[in-house]
Design an enzyme around this catalytic site. Structure first.
Site, PDB file in Angstrom:
ATOM      1  N   LYS A 159      55.504  53.288  52.126  1.00 11.61           N
ATOM      2  CA  LYS A 159      56.590  54.229  51.549  1.00 11.61           C
ATOM      3  C   LYS A 159      55.985  55.190  50.662  1.00 11.61           C
ATOM      4  O   LYS A 159      55.774  55.049  49.610  1.00 11.61           O
ATOM      5  CB  LYS A 159      57.597  53.230  50.922  1.00 11.61           C
ATOM      6  CG  LYS A 159      58.739  54.197  50.673  1.00 11.61           C
ATOM      7  CD  LYS A 159      59.764  53.037  50.146  1.00 11.61           C
ATOM      8  CE  LYS A 159      61.210  53.918  49.766  1.00 11.61           C
ATOM      9  NZ  LYS A 159      61.830  54.462  50.923  1.00 11.61           N
ATOM     10  N   SER A 160      55.128  55.997  51.671  1.00  7.18           N
ATOM     11  CA  SER A 160      54.627  56.923  51.074  1.00  7.18           C
ATOM     12  C   SER A 160      55.125  58.450  50.808  1.00  7.18           C
ATOM     13  O   SER A 160      55.866  58.597  51.817  1.00  7.18           O
ATOM     14  CB  SER A 160      52.969  57.266  51.891  1.00  7.18           C
ATOM     15  OG  SER A 160      52.248  58.492  51.474  1.00  7.18           O
TER      16      SER A 160
END
Length: 294
Positions: A159-160
């Site tokens: 989850k960048s």
């Protein structure tokens, strides 16, 4: 509460300390800001308890590991900080945002000597990400011109922050055209997800959802699949072509912020919405589940 997220009362946990909200700042020259070198989580607390807190923290650490960041805290320390923050903010129902980013000790693409920062913030504004009247009426989606990249072109299991640029572009595209959100296809032109939520389709007692092989397998997505199976639904993870959307009667989004939200329209395809639909029942079932699962 102020709509401006930089001008609020309260506290934010930053690198082990509770900082007054307005003082929680970082220098403008840092790798997180310049290169999207950050990972984050979105979590919800119901009645003072964080839903799936451990799972979210596990994913935060996995995301950091994938992009090469070593979080300088233990998982238990992060979990404790989240709970302490809710108490300090005197929140019962709220949204939480843990964030890990590379700071300004080093600039450029190299990250060898980067410093790692961690913060946790919480706010009440997103107790309903979409307006309740929009949720009850069903969201309207339009297909985005931007697509989810191939798994060898993007760290999709993280989850960048950097990955979300196509989400914000897609969301803006949809809103400018009068829609609530955008439907994103993947690099093969299969249905992928919304801009920040996974998607499901219903036909009779069968529920289909795209295979998360190039986008995030959401924690809420996993919870909803488990809930559906327990209720006797046949759940299939499959590749779905855009034209196959016409075969379904109902559709909905799932996510921490979106929770379980009905869809009324995707492009020109209308879906059933309202109190007599399966999706409406599932929305209420999910709401009861997250409030009673502690």
């Amino acid at each position: 509460m102020s709509e401006n997220f930089t001008d609020r009362d309260g506290f934010i946990w930053v690198n082990g300390q509770f900082i007054p909200w307005r003082d929680a700042k970082t220098h403008i020259v840092n790798q997180g800001l310049h290169y999207g070198s950050a990972v984050f989580e979105g979590e919800r607390a119901y009645n003072g308890k964080i839903f799936k807190s451990k799972e979210h923290t596990d994913r935060l650490f996995k995301s950091a590991e994938i992009v090469g960041m070593n979080i300088p805290y233990l998982k238990d320390e992060i979990n404790l900080a989240k709970n302490d923050l809710i108490l300090k903010m005197n929140f019962s129902n709220c949204y939480l945002r843990p964030l890990v980013w590379r700071g300004g000790n080093q600039m450029g693409i190299s990250t060898t000597h980067s410093n790692i920062n961690v913060s946790i913030s919480a706010w009440e504004d997103w107790t309903s990400y979409f307006k309740m009247e929009d949720r009850l009426a069903g969201l309207k989606l339009i297909t985005s011109p931007w697509k989810r990249p191939a798994p060898d072109a993007s760290p999709y299991e993280a989850k960048s922050s950097g990955i979300y640029v196509i989400c914000t572009m897609s969301k803006e595209f949809a809103e400018k055209k009068g829609y609530h959100d955008a439907l994103m296809l993947d690099h093969r032109n299969y249905v992928a997800e919304g801009t920040g939520a996974n998607i499901f389709f219903i036909k009779d007692n069968k529920v289909d959802t795209p295979i998360p092989d190039c986008f995030l397998n959401g924690i809420t997505r996993q919870v909803v699949i488990e809930m559906l199976l327990k209720q006797g639904f046949e759940v299939n993870e499959k590749f779905i072509k855009p034209q196959e959307i016409n075969n379904y009667d109902e559709a909905f989004l799932t996510g921490t912020a979106a929770e379980l939200t009905p869809i009324s329209l995707i492009d020109n395809k209308k879906f059933l919405v309202g109190e007599n639909t399966t999706t409406y029942k599932l929305m209420n079932d999910f709401s009861n589940l997250v409030k009673t699962s502690f």
